[in-house]
Scaffold this motif. Structure first.
Motif, PDB file in Angstrom:
ATOM      1  N   THR A  41       0.816  -1.204   0.000  1.00 25.96           N
ATOM      2  CA  THR A  41       0.000   0.000   0.000  1.00 25.96           C
ATOM      3  C   THR A  41       0.855   1.261   0.000  1.00 25.96           C
ATOM      4  OG1 THR A  41      -0.190  -0.234   2.408  1.00 25.96           O
ATOM      5  CG2 THR A  41      -2.021  -1.036   1.080  1.00 25.96           C
ATOM      6  N   THR A  99      -4.985   3.154  -3.080  1.00 24.17           N
ATOM      7  CA  THR A  99      -5.814   1.943  -3.128  1.00 24.17           C
ATOM      8  C   THR A  99      -6.407   1.668  -1.752  1.00 24.17           C
ATOM      9  OG1 THR A  99      -4.417   0.997  -4.859  1.00 24.17           O
ATOM     10  CG2 THR A  99      -5.837  -0.518  -3.661  1.00 24.17           C
ATOM     11  N   ASN A 106      -2.020  -2.949   4.320  1.00 24.71           N
ATOM     12  CA  ASN A 106      -1.592  -3.893   3.293  1.00 24.71           C
ATOM     13  C   ASN A 106      -2.195  -5.275   3.543  1.00 24.71           C
ATOM     14  OD1 ASN A 106       0.440  -4.194   0.973  1.00 24.71           O
ATOM     15  ND2 ASN A 106       0.968  -5.918   2.294  1.00 24.71           N
ATOM     16  N   TYR A 136      -1.806  10.560  -0.750  1.00 24.71           N
ATOM     17  CA  TYR A 136      -2.682   9.389  -0.781  1.00 24.71           C
ATOM     18  C   TYR A 136      -3.813   9.532  -1.795  1.00 24.71           C
ATOM     19  CZ  TYR A 136       0.004   7.651   3.011  1.00 24.71           C
ATOM     20  OH  TYR A 136       1.064   7.195   3.750  1.00 24.71           O
ATOM     21  N   TYR A 184      -5.301  -3.344  -9.005  1.00 19.98           N
ATOM     22  CA  TYR A 184      -4.986  -3.645  -7.608  1.00 19.98           C
ATOM     23  C   TYR A 184      -6.222  -4.173  -6.876  1.00 19.98           C
ATOM     24  CZ  TYR A 184      -0.868  -0.700  -8.393  1.00 19.98           C
ATOM     25  OH  TYR A 184       0.291  -0.162  -8.879  1.00 19.98           O
ATOM     26  N   LEU A 186      -2.598  -7.052  -0.182  1.00 20.62           N
ATOM     27  CA  LEU A 186      -2.838  -6.385  -1.458  1.00 20.62           C
ATOM     28  C   LEU A 186      -2.056  -7.044  -2.580  1.00 20.62           C
ATOM     29  CD1 LEU A 186      -4.165  -3.968  -2.924  1.00 20.62           C
ATOM     30  CD2 LEU A 186      -2.078  -2.673  -2.416  1.00 20.62           C
TER      31      LEU A 186
END
Length: 276
Positions: free
Chosen positions: A44, A50, A107, A150, A171, A186
């Motif tokens: 991440t 994401t 993550n 972000y 993703y 992820l």
């Protein structure tokens, strides 16, 4: 069928922006879990925009309740697929879900790092039609701004990122084998943006679906093998650092001749701006 994992709610609670800034600066370690079909582990910290949508009440504690993906496109704006918030995914009207969260910076969904935000406001495209799947977009507005690092920029009309042959990355935390084997960490897979003519041939309006180049973009590989799948819905398709699509639907997962179909971000950018 749409690539449906399961999806959404609104709630009002605002975590501290300071907590977000601190927590999200810590890189999340990659893991050796299996992933997005034909893909590999991602982090991440490398794709901080994401996000995971989650409801533990509906989908359990095991993977933080994750059921769909999304992308942060503005300080408080998160986009996902409208079908993620459908009764078919949630089993109820999305307004009845009381613990919807947007998870940023986590993550591995089995852990507690990152930050969980209940959206302050939710907008689901009322024009989305489950049968033809056009306009598959929803916007979740957070009650606090996230750091600029972000967010990801949306690709506009005419952007070269939509050019056939461009290398793209999708993703998600969804099915990694096409058999209900979901990832805990992820994943990302590298695919290619495909010409509209390829997708129109694959989905000419029969039982498998109707591809509309005005509102959709498709991506994959000629021989299949890499693709998004169930649980990845609403997740980002990224080209040259720009968001070009959101996982929407497809026939099977990673099947040759049946590429993944994504919401074309340029076709819904005005809606996102109006409701974000």
């Amino acid at each position: 069928m749409p690539r449906s994992p399961r999806s959404l709610l609104i709630a009002l609670a605002v975590p501290l922006a300071a907590a977000l800034a601190i927590v999200l600066t810590a890189p999340a370690p990659a893991t050796a879990d299996r992933v997005v079909i034909g893909g590999h582990p991602a982090r991440t910290v490398e794709a901080p925009w994401t996000v995971a949508l989650a409801s533990r009440a509906l989908f359990g504690e095991k993977r933080s309740g994750q059921f769909c993906g999304g992308a942060v496109v503005g300080p408080t704006a998160v986009v996902t697929a409208a079908h993620c918030l459908s009764r078919g995914v949630l089993g109820k009207d999305w307004r009845e879900v009381r613990d919807l969260k947007v998870i940023i910076g986590r993550n591995d969904l089995r852990k507690k790092d990152g930050v969980e935000y209940p959206p302050a406001r939710v907008w689901v495209n009322p024009a989305y039609e489950g049968d033809n799947r056009a306009g598959d977009i929803a916007v979740l507005t957070l009650g606090v701004a996230v750091p600029a690092a972000y967010t990801i920029r949306m690709a506009g009309t005419g952007d070269q990122a939509y050019r056939p042959g461009e290398r793209a990355a999708v993703y998600g935390w969804g099915d990694t084998e096409g058999d209900g084997t979901y990832a805990s960490s992820l994943r990302t897979a590298t695919v290619r943006v495909l010409a509209d003519s390829v997708c129109e041939s694959a989905y000419p309006g029969n039982a498998e679906g109707d591809y509309d180049p005005r509102s959709m973009v498709c991506a994959g590989l000629p021989d299949g093998g890499r693709d998004a799948c169930q649980g990845d819905s609403g997740g980002p398709l990224v080209v040259r650092g720009r968001l070009v699509g959101l996982v929407s639907w497809g026939s099977g997962c990673a099947v040759a001749g049946r590429p993944g179909v994504y919401t074309r971000i340029s076709s819904v950018a005005d809606l996102v701006a109006a409701h974000g």
